[in-house]
Design a protein around this motif. Sequence first.
Motif, PDB file in Angstrom:
ATOM      1  N   ILE A   1     -29.154  -0.319 -32.623  1.00 36.13           N
ATOM      2  CA  ILE A   1     -28.323   0.690 -33.286  1.00 36.13           C
ATOM      3  C   ILE A   1     -28.420   0.532 -34.795  1.00 36.13           C
ATOM      4  N   THR A   2     -28.321  -0.708 -35.234  1.00 38.23           N
ATOM      5  CA  THR A   2     -28.410  -0.998 -36.661  1.00 38.23           C
ATOM      6  C   THR A   2     -29.738  -0.526 -37.236  1.00 38.23           C
ATOM      7  N   SER A   3     -30.804  -0.752 -36.472  1.00 32.50           N
ATOM      8  CA  SER A   3     -32.128  -0.380 -36.988  1.00 32.50           C
ATOM      9  C   SER A   3     -32.430   1.103 -36.802  1.00 32.50           C
ATOM     10  N   GLY A   4     -31.486   1.822 -36.181  1.00 39.08           N
ATOM     11  CA  GLY A   4     -31.668   3.265 -36.018  1.00 39.08           C
ATOM     12  C   GLY A   4     -32.488   3.670 -34.807  1.00 39.08           C
ATOM     13  N   HIS A   5     -32.746   2.725 -33.912  1.00 38.36           N
ATOM     14  CA  HIS A   5     -33.534   3.056 -32.726  1.00 38.36           C
ATOM     15  C   HIS A   5     -32.674   3.425 -31.519  1.00 38.36           C
ATOM     16  N   ALA A   6     -31.360   3.278 -31.703  1.00 37.06           N
ATOM     17  CA  ALA A   6     -30.468   3.603 -30.590  1.00 37.06           C
ATOM     18  C   ALA A   6     -29.153   4.124 -31.153  1.00 37.06           C
ATOM     19  N   TYR A   7     -28.353   4.690 -30.273  1.00 40.17           N
ATOM     20  CA  TYR A   7     -27.083   5.252 -30.733  1.00 40.17           C
ATOM     21  C   TYR A   7     -26.048   5.243 -29.619  1.00 40.17           C
ATOM     22  N   TYR A   8     -24.801   5.375 -30.009  1.00 38.73           N
ATOM     23  CA  TYR A   8     -23.705   5.430 -29.037  1.00 38.73           C
ATOM     24  C   TYR A   8     -23.606   6.834 -28.464  1.00 38.73           C
ATOM     25  N   ALA A   9     -23.324   6.916 -27.178  1.00 41.86           N
ATOM     26  CA  ALA A   9     -23.109   8.243 -26.579  1.00 41.86           C
ATOM     27  C   ALA A   9     -21.847   8.185 -25.731  1.00 41.86           C
ATOM     28  N   PHE A  10     -21.050   9.256 -25.863  1.00 42.07           N
ATOM     29  CA  PHE A  10     -19.743   9.244 -25.197  1.00 42.07           C
ATOM     30  C   PHE A  10     -19.639  10.250 -24.045  1.00 42.07           C
ATOM     31  N   ASP A  11     -20.719  10.923 -23.764  1.00 34.55           N
ATOM     32  CA  ASP A  11     -20.686  11.916 -22.687  1.00 34.55           C
ATOM     33  C   ASP A  11     -20.347  11.229 -21.360  1.00 34.55           C
TER      34      ASP A  11
ATOM     35  N   VAL B   1     -21.984   4.608 -23.780  1.00 31.85           N
ATOM     36  CA  VAL B   1     -23.255   3.993 -23.423  1.00 31.85           C
ATOM     37  C   VAL B   1     -24.086   3.937 -24.684  1.00 31.85           C
ATOM     38  N   ILE B   2     -25.133   3.139 -24.648  1.00 38.41           N
ATOM     39  CA  ILE B   2     -26.057   3.133 -25.774  1.00 38.41           C
ATOM     40  C   ILE B   2     -27.373   3.721 -25.302  1.00 38.41           C
TER      41      ILE B   2
ATOM     42  N   PHE C   1     -27.752   0.675 -22.304  1.00 30.50           N
ATOM     43  CA  PHE C   1     -26.576  -0.159 -22.124  1.00 30.50           C
ATOM     44  C   PHE C   1     -25.485   0.679 -21.472  1.00 30.50           C
ATOM     45  N   LYS C   2     -25.007   0.199 -20.343  1.00 30.23           N
ATOM     46  CA  LYS C   2     -24.073   1.004 -19.561  1.00 30.23           C
ATOM     47  C   LYS C   2     -22.619   0.818 -20.010  1.00 30.23           C
ATOM     48  N   SER C   3     -21.778   1.741 -19.605  1.00 26.62           N
ATOM     49  CA  SER C   3     -20.380   1.672 -20.041  1.00 26.62           C
ATOM     50  C   SER C   3     -19.644   0.503 -19.377  1.00 26.62           C
TER      51      SER C   3
END
Length: 516
Positions: free
Chosen positions: A108-118, A169-170, A203-205
Amino acid sequence: MPLKNKKMSDNNIRVRFAPSPTGPLHIGGVRTALYNYLFARKHGGKFILRIEDTDQTRFVPGAQDYIIEAFKWCGIEFDEGVTKGGDYGPYTQSERKAIYKQYAEQLITSGHAYYAFDTSEELSVKRAAFEAEKKTFTYNASERLNMGNSLSLPKEEVDQLLSNNTPFVIRFKMPDEERVVMNDLIRGKVEVNTKVLDDKILFKSDGMPTYHLANIIDDHLMEISHVIRGEEWLPSLPLHVLLYRAFGWEEPEFAHLPLLLKPDGNGKLSKRDGDRLGFPVFPLQWKDPKTGEISNGYREEGYFPEAFVNMLALLGWNPGDERELFSLEELIEAFSIERVNKSGAKFDAEKAKWFNHQYLIKKSDKELAEAFAPILLKKGILADKVFVVKIVGLIKERATFVADLWDQSSFFFKRPEDYDKKAVKKRWKAASYNQMTELKEILLKTEPFTSENTEKAVKSWIEENEYGMGAVMNAFRLLVVGALKGPHLFDIIALLGQEETLERITLGLQELGRKE
RNA sequence: GGUCCGUUCGUCUAGUCAGGUCAGGACGCCAGGUUUUCAUCCUGGUAACACGGGUUCGAAUCCCGUACGGACUACCA
């Protein structure tokens, strides 16, 4: 040759088999493990067993023990892993939980992943809506900004959501349009455009990583040099390669094995096929802890582990010459990943039996007699060991499984209880009674009662009297065996002994009597 | 539907990368032989380059396309 990577030449070959403990291991899985094992041994590397239990909902008690026992039976040994230990542990992913989180955050820090709340519900609504318009919903650059995630939402809202402990999730941020070129040791160059790939959940919830994330991290941390796995993973390869690149890690070599197909029709071999076609799909018997349903295993069916492994090894690989029978040692010597086939192999139950037959006849009479002993015991037969060894020597060519030995030899241990009707009709003729009575006298006088002596005596008696060889011998066999089957008759009576042979003739004469 | 992978006897496959023997072996099946029976065993036989183009003196082999098959397309692995 694709195998020019430096990893091939140094001593750091490390491969792993990474099953998830969701049930018994099917023979396709055993073969994957076998190829990994052969590859590791061939190159003096290490073979690791890792348990991938990141899906807590699918955990099945006993599955891990089953897997370990199956390999033990096959003679496949691990150098590191669960129950074995090693410098790269723990080897069970649920025990490595803490490790994965930090790597996910790093992405996430490196910008290759993000948080998703769906939520799952929101996602399925979205998919259904797309489908209604005959479109395919792909959670990637094309749609991610229309979804609820840290890329689409204002930073304050994301922070708010996160501090509220809103489930998240990520997801991997799949590059918009990029050609990913990969190499597979078996298939060669594979190329795909990232625009058809989606932002896979890493990464799962529930706080656990998915397979994709965990396998990359563990393979890297465990310094796996070659990932040898089933073809069903090929579609995930671009994601995995991209993940290595995102972390800045050197990627291992990959080899995707062809599938094991069902014997009839097409498609992947499944548990059901075994039930349907009557052959085992599992190495060992398995009892489902929930349903109590029992699935048959090769071990219980009577297969020798050497035969099972040999048969499996040749399903998708061959040495390039015409050899077919290989010990595990010989397999290690002959194996090479480049000679693994690209296309799926249909499983052939008949050939499996042929392999077992080959191994059975190769075994010593003594060894087979020992394996036969429990069966005899079960039948309530107490027999002299030397006697059994001799019998086994006479009949083993006729058997595929140790259990067949009984069908081929029961008459050695038991007098005929009845006489095969068809055989009687065909071979018990008017002259038979008198001939067999005469034969008794001949055999009574034959000393010592060996196969050679009795054969000589009986044959010359037949010739002198001009009796038909076929007529006499078949009637004789009928009285001794009870049917027209079995090995050389004089070998049989020599083992039975003079007394028993004469007794059987007497009893047979009483039973069958004079014809007409 | 989309993406990827695959395709030589009924089955497992050799041969494909470095185009050039009647496409070889094994299992199965069939026939014959041996034998006192059954089984084994021995000998022989059956049977395949998915299709269509192209390149070439020559294609199973190289290229393109088509068909067919499979895998994947989950907060499963």
